[in-house]
Design a protein around this motif. Sequence first.
Motif, mmCIF file in Angstrom:
data_model
loop_
_atom_site.group_PDB
_atom_site.id
_atom_site.type_symbol
_atom_site.label_atom_id
_atom_site.label_comp_id
_atom_site.label_asym_id
_atom_site.label_seq_id
_atom_site.Cartn_x
_atom_site.Cartn_y
_atom_site.Cartn_z
ATOM 1 N N ARG A 106 24.444 -26.530 -3.760
ATOM 2 C CA ARG A 106 24.260 -25.079 -3.641
ATOM 3 C C ARG A 106 23.253 -24.522 -4.645
ATOM 4 O O ARG A 106 22.383 -23.720 -4.269
ATOM 5 C CB ARG A 106 25.613 -24.393 -3.803
ATOM 6 C CG ARG A 106 25.534 -22.874 -3.690
ATOM 7 C CD ARG A 106 26.860 -22.249 -4.055
ATOM 8 N NE ARG A 106 26.774 -20.801 -4.093
ATOM 9 C CZ ARG A 106 27.665 -20.026 -4.704
ATOM 10 N NH1 ARG A 106 28.695 -20.566 -5.317
ATOM 11 N NH2 ARG A 106 27.530 -18.724 -4.703
ATOM 12 N N TRP A 130 31.397 -30.268 3.962
ATOM 13 C CA TRP A 130 31.608 -28.833 3.803
ATOM 14 C C TRP A 130 32.163 -28.473 2.423
ATOM 15 O O TRP A 130 31.790 -27.455 1.844
ATOM 16 C CB TRP A 130 32.547 -28.332 4.890
ATOM 17 C CG TRP A 130 32.717 -26.841 4.901
ATOM 18 C CD1 TRP A 130 33.761 -26.116 4.420
ATOM 19 C CD2 TRP A 130 31.766 -25.886 5.389
ATOM 20 N NE1 TRP A 130 33.548 -24.776 4.597
ATOM 21 C CE2 TRP A 130 32.324 -24.603 5.206
ATOM 22 C CE3 TRP A 130 30.514 -25.994 6.001
ATOM 23 C CZ2 TRP A 130 31.673 -23.448 5.575
ATOM 24 C CZ3 TRP A 130 29.865 -24.830 6.371
ATOM 25 C CH2 TRP A 130 30.439 -23.577 6.158
ATOM 26 N N ASN A 131 33.043 -29.305 1.893
ATOM 27 C CA ASN A 131 33.736 -28.969 0.647
ATOM 28 C C ASN A 131 33.172 -29.635 -0.601
ATOM 29 O O ASN A 131 33.498 -29.209 -1.713
ATOM 30 C CB ASN A 131 35.220 -29.343 0.772
ATOM 31 C CG ASN A 131 35.938 -28.528 1.831
ATOM 32 O OD1 ASN A 131 36.114 -27.332 1.700
ATOM 33 N ND2 ASN A 131 36.345 -29.190 2.911
ATOM 34 N N ILE A 132 32.334 -30.664 -0.430
ATOM 35 C CA ILE A 132 31.788 -31.357 -1.602
ATOM 36 C C ILE A 132 30.266 -31.341 -1.610
ATOM 37 O O ILE A 132 29.648 -30.883 -2.577
ATOM 38 C CB ILE A 132 32.298 -32.816 -1.658
ATOM 39 C CG1 ILE A 132 33.825 -32.851 -1.757
ATOM 40 C CG2 ILE A 132 31.668 -33.542 -2.846
ATOM 41 C CD1 ILE A 132 34.415 -34.238 -1.710
ATOM 42 N N THR A 133 29.659 -31.833 -0.517
ATOM 43 C CA THR A 133 28.202 -31.962 -0.502
ATOM 44 C C THR A 133 27.495 -30.613 -0.588
ATOM 45 O O THR A 133 26.628 -30.406 -1.443
ATOM 46 C CB THR A 133 27.737 -32.709 0.760
ATOM 47 O OG1 THR A 133 28.415 -33.966 0.850
ATOM 48 C CG2 THR A 133 26.239 -32.948 0.717
ATOM 49 N N LEU A 134 27.850 -29.692 0.319
ATOM 50 C CA LEU A 134 27.181 -28.381 0.317
ATOM 51 C C LEU A 134 27.399 -27.599 -0.974
ATOM 52 O O LEU A 134 26.442 -27.069 -1.541
ATOM 53 C CB LEU A 134 27.627 -27.569 1.537
ATOM 54 C CG LEU A 134 27.023 -28.010 2.879
ATOM 55 C CD1 LEU A 134 27.624 -27.218 4.031
ATOM 56 C CD2 LEU A 134 25.500 -27.830 2.861
ATOM 57 N N PRO A 135 28.654 -27.508 -1.491
ATOM 58 C CA PRO A 135 28.818 -26.837 -2.792
ATOM 59 C C PRO A 135 28.069 -27.556 -3.919
ATOM 60 O O PRO A 135 27.599 -26.910 -4.847
ATOM 61 C CB PRO A 135 30.334 -26.881 -3.025
ATOM 62 C CG PRO A 135 30.924 -26.982 -1.657
ATOM 63 C CD PRO A 135 29.964 -27.828 -0.875
ATOM 64 N N GLY A 136 27.944 -28.883 -3.815
ATOM 65 C CA GLY A 136 27.259 -29.640 -4.852
ATOM 66 C C GLY A 136 25.768 -29.369 -4.922
ATOM 67 O O GLY A 136 25.173 -29.414 -6.002
ATOM 68 N N GLU A 160 23.129 -18.448 -9.807
ATOM 69 C CA GLU A 160 21.815 -19.081 -9.792
ATOM 70 C C GLU A 160 20.722 -18.033 -9.597
ATOM 71 O O GLU A 160 20.855 -17.137 -8.772
ATOM 72 C CB GLU A 160 21.738 -20.118 -8.671
ATOM 73 C CG GLU A 160 22.828 -21.174 -8.728
ATOM 74 C CD GLU A 160 22.790 -21.988 -9.991
ATOM 75 O OE1 GLU A 160 21.692 -22.195 -10.544
ATOM 76 O OE2 GLU A 160 23.864 -22.427 -10.456
ATOM 77 N N THR A 169 25.507 -14.582 -7.095
ATOM 78 C CA THR A 169 25.712 -15.980 -7.496
ATOM 79 C C THR A 169 25.343 -16.143 -8.970
ATOM 80 O O THR A 169 24.865 -15.216 -9.614
ATOM 81 C CB THR A 169 24.848 -16.948 -6.652
ATOM 82 O OG1 THR A 169 23.457 -16.756 -6.970
ATOM 83 C CG2 THR A 169 25.062 -16.709 -5.164
#
Length: 311
Positions: A226, A218-224, A308, A306
Amino acid sequence: MAKKSNIYKPKINMRELKRQRVLIFWSILFVIYGFIFYYLPVGGWIMAFQNYKPRKGFLHSDFVGLAKFKFLFEDATFLRVIRNTLAMGVLNLVTTFIMAIVFAILLNEVKNVLFKKGVQTISYLPHFLSWIIVTAILHDALSSTGIVNEVLLKFGFIDKSIEFFSHKEYFWWIVAFANVWKETGWNTIVYLSAITAIDTTLYEAASVDGAGRWAKIWNITLPGIRPTIIVLLLMNIGNVLNAGFEVQYLLGNDVIKSVSDTIDIYVLKWGISQNDYSLGSAAGIFKSFVSIVLIVIANAIAKRTTDERLY
């Protein structure tokens, strides 16, 4: 006194052009290919504003203005196929998009390399199957004597076999399932590549802080991933009206045609079967126009919310 610009402007000279001659040659070939097969055919859109007759050609066919477009939007059948196309397109987008992200994250969590590569390979295989084969498998599996009915009967979920292709309420979900099964493995490639680009020290630091797997996701993979998610979502939104042709055409029948026909099937029936090329071209222009509008709107929203965007 005006300040000098710090923007670097590369100098183009014959020596540099000669050094890049191979790249320039291939670039020119691709430009020519794109012009011939992508831009030149757009000239055929003039048919949408004519009562086009093949024997007369573009130059001598009668000009009718927007009459073909008016006919489209007064035709209840066309309005119905818009609904079908949009519904299946959105359903396909949501299911395939979410499943690809979920599957990529789950694969990334697998620590056994051999098992992970085996699952990846198996998940890619359906992408290389033609829709003829996929729909044949679906027909067999969902028939009254197919494996799905046999399992449901055996475990007591139903009392008698279900004719899946005779019930309108099942068709959109069958199409969505077919797309998920066929494309999920292939779509995960980009997300897995994005995940591997995430700095591993972030996970190590999270482990030191006592974070579990779900917290890391939730805090690393998904933001990474994004940025990858947003860019691919924007690109796929433009394909919402490309809900498909083969799967609907092969799985549809007269009983469920009110929910199975798409814009592409409508174009086939009118543009080719009934030789009304003008009406088929008008439907194609409408589809392209809506796709462009969707991409522009989605990109504008992404630009405001965003960092992006596509452009």
